[in-house]
Design a protein around this motif. Structure first.
Motif, short mmCIF file in Angstrom:
data_model
loop_
_atom_site.label_atom_id
_atom_site.label_comp_id
_atom_site.label_asym_id
_atom_site.label_seq_id
_atom_site.Cartn_x
_atom_site.Cartn_y
_atom_site.Cartn_z
N LEU A 4 1.08 -1.18 0.10
CA LEU A 4 0.05 0.09 -0.05
C LEU A 4 0.79 1.47 -0.09
O LEU A 4 2.01 1.16 0.51
CB LEU A 4 -0.93 -0.07 1.27
CG LEU A 4 -2.00 -1.16 1.33
CD1 LEU A 4 -2.74 -0.89 2.79
CD2 LEU A 4 -2.81 -1.15 0.17
N GLN A 5 0.38 2.66 -0.67
CA GLN A 5 1.02 3.55 -0.61
C GLN A 5 0.48 4.60 0.72
O GLN A 5 1.02 5.55 0.54
CB GLN A 5 0.86 4.25 -1.95
CG GLN A 5 1.42 3.26 -3.30
CD GLN A 5 3.05 2.98 -2.70
OE1 GLN A 5 3.88 4.01 -2.65
NE2 GLN A 5 3.34 1.72 -2.79
N LYS A 6 -0.55 4.21 1.03
CA LYS A 6 -1.21 4.95 1.96
C LYS A 6 -2.11 4.17 2.89
O LYS A 6 -2.46 3.09 2.64
CB LYS A 6 -2.28 6.11 1.16
CG LYS A 6 -3.14 5.42 0.65
CD LYS A 6 -3.92 6.70 -0.22
CE LYS A 6 -5.14 6.14 -1.05
NZ LYS A 6 -5.86 7.23 -1.71
N VAL A 7 -2.73 4.87 3.95
CA VAL A 7 -3.62 4.09 4.74
C VAL A 7 -4.85 4.06 4.02
O VAL A 7 -5.45 5.05 3.36
CB VAL A 7 -3.85 4.70 6.07
CG1 VAL A 7 -4.60 3.94 6.85
CG2 VAL A 7 -2.51 4.81 6.99
N ALA A 11 -13.92 7.30 10.62
CA ALA A 11 -12.55 6.85 10.40
C ALA A 11 -12.15 7.14 8.96
O ALA A 11 -10.81 7.53 8.85
CB ALA A 11 -12.70 4.94 10.06
N ARG A 12 -12.82 7.50 7.86
CA ARG A 12 -12.62 8.15 6.55
C ARG A 12 -12.05 9.55 6.78
O ARG A 12 -10.84 9.80 6.28
CB ARG A 12 -13.62 8.33 5.79
CG ARG A 12 -13.50 8.81 4.47
CD ARG A 12 -12.88 7.88 3.36
NE ARG A 12 -11.44 7.90 3.39
CZ ARG A 12 -10.71 6.90 2.82
NH1 ARG A 12 -11.30 5.89 2.19
NH2 ARG A 12 -9.40 7.06 2.90
N VAL A 51 -4.61 11.44 8.01
CA VAL A 51 -3.01 11.05 8.33
C VAL A 51 -2.44 10.91 7.02
O VAL A 51 -1.38 11.15 6.87
CB VAL A 51 -3.42 9.60 8.94
CG1 VAL A 51 -2.34 8.66 8.91
CG2 VAL A 51 -3.82 9.61 10.27
N ASN A 52 -3.38 10.60 5.89
CA ASN A 52 -2.42 10.58 4.58
C ASN A 52 -2.02 11.64 4.12
O ASN A 52 -1.20 11.86 3.60
CB ASN A 52 -3.48 9.74 3.73
CG ASN A 52 -3.57 8.21 3.80
OD1 ASN A 52 -2.85 7.89 4.50
ND2 ASN A 52 -4.94 7.91 3.75
N ASN A 92 0.69 11.88 1.36
CA ASN A 92 0.32 12.40 -0.03
C ASN A 92 1.33 13.05 -0.66
O ASN A 92 1.21 13.33 -1.95
CB ASN A 92 -0.95 13.26 0.20
CG ASN A 92 -2.43 12.78 0.59
OD1 ASN A 92 -2.31 11.44 0.52
ND2 ASN A 92 -3.21 13.50 0.64
N HIS A 93 2.61 12.98 0.19
CA HIS A 93 3.71 13.75 -0.71
C HIS A 93 4.48 12.55 -1.68
O HIS A 93 5.42 12.82 -2.30
CB HIS A 93 4.78 14.44 0.30
CG HIS A 93 5.16 13.51 1.53
ND1 HIS A 93 4.50 12.97 2.18
CD2 HIS A 93 6.44 12.63 1.34
CE1 HIS A 93 5.41 12.07 3.14
NE2 HIS A 93 6.52 11.95 2.36
#
Length: 263
Positions: free
Chosen positions: A12-15, A248-249, A255-256, A261-262
């Protein structure tokens, strides 16, 4: 065996957020799947064991496809009466065949819809038992390996080591609407305290930034996701599921934005 390059491609690249879907059968209604789809990244579709039937499975695949959601198989103990959350004894042969049978059934509907199987995630008591039941874990993982997709599971348990044994890409997973014990072992729905939306928001933020989550006794426990993207699971059969997933979203997006996100 899956080589290391293939395994890295599944990371994964993000949560992300995954939710159990398609948990209806016949005239019995499940969760509000269509309302949840815009809020999630992946749907775990019940495969007829703990819930689901051929019509529901096909409809849920079509729904997830329409929203562009990744689709995983959600096989559970063949126990609709207990919703897959009761302890059932299965021999390794039974566990192996049941895993092939249920995931294979969903795969047919995915093939028909022209969408790939993204992952496999066992449900309920099957998932809980696979934390430390070596025979059950080995049989299930051996079956999962045939589908050449990642498995969602708990880090630092037999979920992770069993996947490694069979060359299955492993996606670390954590929970925020049910609890762990003070040693970091997942309790599941039975044994958990009721989580409010504030609890879920705070647990999600803590997991994303620190890798820590409040246990059932409110002590903070490390569940093995610190410093790396992971997937968070929520349950669609809870009465407050809409509010839970929305909370949660919001926390996951924050958090992302701060951490990933960078990338």
């Amino acid at each position: 065996m899956v080589n290391s390059t293939s395994s890295r491609s599944h990371q994964l690249q993000k949560v992300e957020i995954n939710v159990d879907c398609g948990e209806a059968f016949g005239l019995w209604e499940g969760g509000p799947d269509e309302e949840l789809m815009p809020l999630i990244d992946a749907a775990n579709i019940a495969c007829g064991g703990h819930a689901g039937d051929p019509v529901i499975m096909r409809r849920t695949v079509a729904l997830a496809k329409r929203y562009g959601i990744k689709i995983g198989a959600h096989p559970g103990f063949p126990d609709k009466t207990g919703f897959g959350r009761r302890l059932i004894a299965m021999s390794p042969e039974q566990a192996y065949a049941e895993m092939l049978f249920q995931v294979g059934a969903l795969k047919v509907f995915l093939d028909e819809a022209g969408v790939p199987l993204n992952h496999i995630k066992p449900h309920g008591m099957w998932y809980i038992m696979m934390q430390d039941d070596e025979e059950l874990n080995d049989a299930a993982m051996r079956a999962i390996s045939h589908f050449k997709v990642p498995v969602y599971g708990l880090p630092n348990t037999l979920h992770e080591s069993g996947a490694k044994k069979y060359g299955i890409p492993f996606i670390p997973e954590a929970f925020v609407d049910v609890n762990y014990d003070s040693k970091g072992k997942l309790l599941g729905v039975p044994g958990s305290r009721k989580m409010t939306t504030d609890d879920i928001s705070q647990a999600t933020t803590s997991l994303g930034k620190k890798g820590l989550v409040p246990a059932v006794d409110l002590s903070l426990v490390d569940v093995g996701v610190k410093g790396k993207p992971f997937t968070i699971c929520l349950h669609s059969d809870f009465k407050t599921c809409r509010e839970n997933v929305a909370a949660a979203r919001k926390a996951v997006d924050e958090v992302n934005e701060e951490l990933y996100n960078h990338l």
